[in-house]
Design an enzyme around this catalytic site. Sequence first.
Site, PDB file in Angstrom:
ATOM      1  CE  LYS A  74      -0.878 -15.314  69.434  1.00 30.98           C
ATOM      2  NZ  LYS A  74      -0.275 -15.744  68.165  1.00 30.98           N
ATOM      3  CG  PHE A 108     -13.832   1.254  73.533  1.00 30.60           C
ATOM      4  CD1 PHE A 108     -15.196   1.303  73.291  1.00 30.60           C
ATOM      5  CD2 PHE A 108     -12.949   1.165  72.467  1.00 30.60           C
ATOM      6  CE1 PHE A 108     -15.681   1.230  71.983  1.00 30.60           C
ATOM      7  CE2 PHE A 108     -13.426   1.091  71.165  1.00 30.60           C
ATOM      8  CZ  PHE A 108     -14.791   1.133  70.919  1.00 30.60           C
ATOM      9  CE1 TYR A 147      -4.055 -13.532  69.387  1.00 24.34           C
ATOM     10  CE2 TYR A 147      -3.928 -11.928  71.185  1.00 24.34           C
ATOM     11  CZ  TYR A 147      -3.378 -12.516  70.059  1.00 24.34           C
ATOM     12  OH  TYR A 147      -2.136 -12.106  69.613  1.00 24.34           O
ATOM     13  CB  SER A 182       0.039 -12.137  72.686  1.00 24.96           C
ATOM     14  OG  SER A 182      -0.650 -10.984  73.074  1.00 24.96           O
TER      15      SER A 182
HETATM   16  N1  NAD Z   1      -0.321  -6.894  66.056  1.00 23.94           N
HETATM   17  C1  NAD Z   1      -0.406  -7.061  67.373  1.00 23.94           C
HETATM   18  O1  NAD Z   1      -0.862  -6.178  68.086  1.00 23.94           O
HETATM   19  C2  NAD Z   1       0.093  -8.361  68.010  1.00 23.94           C
HETATM   20  C3  NAD Z   1       0.379  -8.387  69.375  1.00 23.94           C
HETATM   21  C4  NAD Z   1       0.833  -9.587  69.972  1.00 23.94           C
HETATM   22  C5  NAD Z   1       0.969 -10.703  69.208  1.00 23.94           C
HETATM   23  N2  NAD Z   1       0.659 -10.655  67.885  1.00 23.94           N
HETATM   24  C6  NAD Z   1       0.770 -11.882  67.110  1.00 23.94           C
HETATM   25  O2  NAD Z   1       1.688 -11.669  66.044  1.00 23.94           O
HETATM   26  C7  NAD Z   1       1.300 -12.420  64.903  1.00 23.94           C
HETATM   27  C8  NAD Z   1       1.250 -11.514  63.701  1.00 23.94           C
HETATM   28  O3  NAD Z   1       0.376 -10.426  63.980  1.00 23.94           O
HETATM   29  P1  NAD Z   1      -0.050  -9.379  62.872  1.00 23.94           P
HETATM   30  O4  NAD Z   1      -0.324  -8.094  63.563  1.00 23.94           O
HETATM   31  O5  NAD Z   1       0.928  -9.397  61.746  1.00 23.94           O
HETATM   32  O6  NAD Z   1      -1.430 -10.024  62.424  1.00 23.94           O
HETATM   33  P2  NAD Z   1      -2.161  -9.993  61.008  1.00 23.94           P
HETATM   34  O7  NAD Z   1      -3.599 -10.279  61.249  1.00 23.94           O
HETATM   35  O8  NAD Z   1      -1.781  -8.774  60.244  1.00 23.94           O
HETATM   36  O9  NAD Z   1      -1.452 -11.226  60.274  1.00 23.94           O
HETATM   37  C9  NAD Z   1      -1.694 -12.556  60.638  1.00 23.94           C
HETATM   38  C10 NAD Z   1      -1.950 -13.328  59.347  1.00 23.94           C
HETATM   39  O10 NAD Z   1      -2.066 -14.715  59.695  1.00 23.94           O
HETATM   40  C11 NAD Z   1      -2.947 -15.267  58.752  1.00 23.94           C
HETATM   41  N3  NAD Z   1      -3.522 -16.530  59.235  1.00 23.94           N
HETATM   42  C12 NAD Z   1      -4.408 -16.710  60.242  1.00 23.94           C
HETATM   43  N4  NAD Z   1      -4.729 -18.011  60.348  1.00 23.94           N
HETATM   44  C13 NAD Z   1      -4.041 -18.663  59.382  1.00 23.94           C
HETATM   45  C14 NAD Z   1      -3.970 -20.010  58.967  1.00 23.94           C
HETATM   46  N5  NAD Z   1      -4.690 -20.984  59.544  1.00 23.94           N
HETATM   47  N6  NAD Z   1      -3.159 -20.324  57.925  1.00 23.94           N
HETATM   48  C15 NAD Z   1      -2.449 -19.372  57.298  1.00 23.94           C
HETATM   49  N7  NAD Z   1      -2.473 -18.075  57.648  1.00 23.94           N
HETATM   50  C16 NAD Z   1      -3.270 -17.728  58.670  1.00 23.94           C
HETATM   51  C17 NAD Z   1      -4.022 -14.218  58.565  1.00 23.94           C
HETATM   52  O11 NAD Z   1      -4.683 -14.408  57.335  1.00 23.94           O
HETATM   53  C18 NAD Z   1      -3.237 -12.913  58.639  1.00 23.94           C
HETATM   54  O12 NAD Z   1      -2.972 -12.379  57.355  1.00 23.94           O
HETATM   55  C19 NAD Z   1      -0.043 -13.075  65.253  1.00 23.94           C
HETATM   56  O13 NAD Z   1       0.186 -14.409  65.642  1.00 23.94           O
HETATM   57  C20 NAD Z   1      -0.531 -12.267  66.443  1.00 23.94           C
HETATM   58  O14 NAD Z   1      -1.349 -13.039  67.302  1.00 23.94           O
HETATM   59  C21 NAD Z   1       0.254  -9.504  67.264  1.00 23.94           C
END
Ligand code: NAD
Length: 306
Positions: free
Chosen positions: A123, A187, A119, A92
Site C-alpha cells: 500500500k 491473540f 501487505y 490502509s
Molecule cells: N477489509 C479491510 O479490513 C481493509 C482495510 C484496509 C484496506 N483494505 C483494502 O480495501 C480493498 C478492499 O478490501 P475488501 O475487504 O473488500 O477485500 P476482499 O478480499 O473482500 O476483496 C478484494 C478483492 O480483490 C480481488 N483481487 C485481488 N487481486 C486481484 C487481481 N489481480 N485482479 C482482480 N481482482 C483481484 C480479490 O479476488 C478479492 O475478491 C483492498 O485493497 C484492501 O487491501 C481493506
Amino acid sequence: MSNTEISVLENITQILGYRPDFFGCDLRDMKQLEEIFEKYDFDGVVHFAGLKSPRESCDRANEYFDNNITWSLKLFACMEKYGVMKIIFSSSAAIYSTQGMHKKGLDENADIWNTNHPYGSTKLILENILWDLAKFSWFQVISFRYFNPIWAHTSWLLWENPVWIPNNLFPYIMKVASGDLDYISVFGNDYNTHDGTGIRDYIDVNDLVRGHILWYEYFDTIGQNVACFEVFNLWTWLWISVIEAITSVSNVLWKDISYVFEDRRLGDLAEVYCNPMRAKNILWWTSKVTLDESIKNTLYYHKISA
Ligand SMILES: NC(=O)c1ccc[n+]([C@@H]2O[C@H](COP(=O)([O-])OP(=O)(O)OC[C@H]3O[C@@H](n4cnc5c(N)ncnc54)[C@H](O)[C@@H]3O)[C@@H](O)[C@H]2O)c1
C-alpha cells in the site's frame, strides 16, 4: 473474485434495479482490461482489488508484491492510455510506521516509512507511485487509509461473508455467536493496553461507502486537468480492545461468546487508531453509525436473534 461469490451480483442488481455490467477480469489479464477500457468511456476508477491479509503477506511476500503492485501498475498504465485520470485507491492504516502506531490519534502526516508487513508495504509503495503519477502524469488521486471496515449494507442484501474462515475480528465473533464456530482466539493478552488485548479503530461499511461517494464528487470541485493527490484517514473515534469488541456483541445479543487467549501473532501491534479530523474539516465527513447499530444490522445475516 477470490474472496466472494458471483451470487453477490444478483443482490447488487436488486438494490440498483438493473444489472450492472460485470466482467470477472483479473488485473493480470491486460488484454481483457484494455478491451474493457476500449468499450467504455470511463470517468474514473475506484481501485479495491488486492490481496489483504497482513499475516498471510508475511508468508507470501512476493505474491503480494506481484499481485498488488505489478498488476496495479498495469491498471494505471491502462488508465493513462485511455485518458482516465481519476482514481480512488483503497490504501490502509497498515502503511503507518510501527513506531507511529504507539502514538494516539495519528494524523495523515504520521511516519509511513517503516511498515510492519509486506501487505502494508504494497500500500505504501502504491501510494508513492500514485503520488508521482499525480505530479508527472496529471492523475487525480484520492487515497483512503482505512482500517477495520465492518458489517453490512443497510439494504440487508450485502454483508461481509468471507469465503474462508474470517481474518477480521467482527465476522469471526459473529460466526461464534451464531454457532458456526466454537470460540474465538484472542491473540495476545499481554500488550501494554488497559486490558492487555489489542486496540483497533472500526468503521461501519455504510459510512465507508458514503465517504467514497462524497470524495468522488470532490473530484468535480477541482475540475479537469488539475493534478491532485489527497490522503485521508477514513476512520472513526471508535477505539476498542478485542475484549471490548467481544463484550459489545455479547451485550447486544445477551449471549456468552467463548474466547481463548493465545500468543501474539506476527505482525500485530498493540494499538492502531487514528485521527479522522482531516476528512471532517475538508469534506465534512464523519461516521454516523454506532457500534450497537452496526451489530444489530448484521444479526439478520448470521441468523441470530437478539
Ligand atoms: N477489509 C479491510 O479490513 C481493509 C482495510 C484496509 C484496506 N483494505 C483494502 O480495501 C480493498 C478492499 O478490501 P475488501 O475487504 O473488500 O477485500 P476482499 O478480499 O473482500 O476483496 C478484494 C478483492 O480483490 C480481488 N483481487 C485481488 N487481486 C486481484 C487481481 N489481480 N485482479 C482482480 N481482482 C483481484 C480479490 O479476488 C478479492 O475478491 C483492498 O485493497 C484492501 O487491501 C481493506
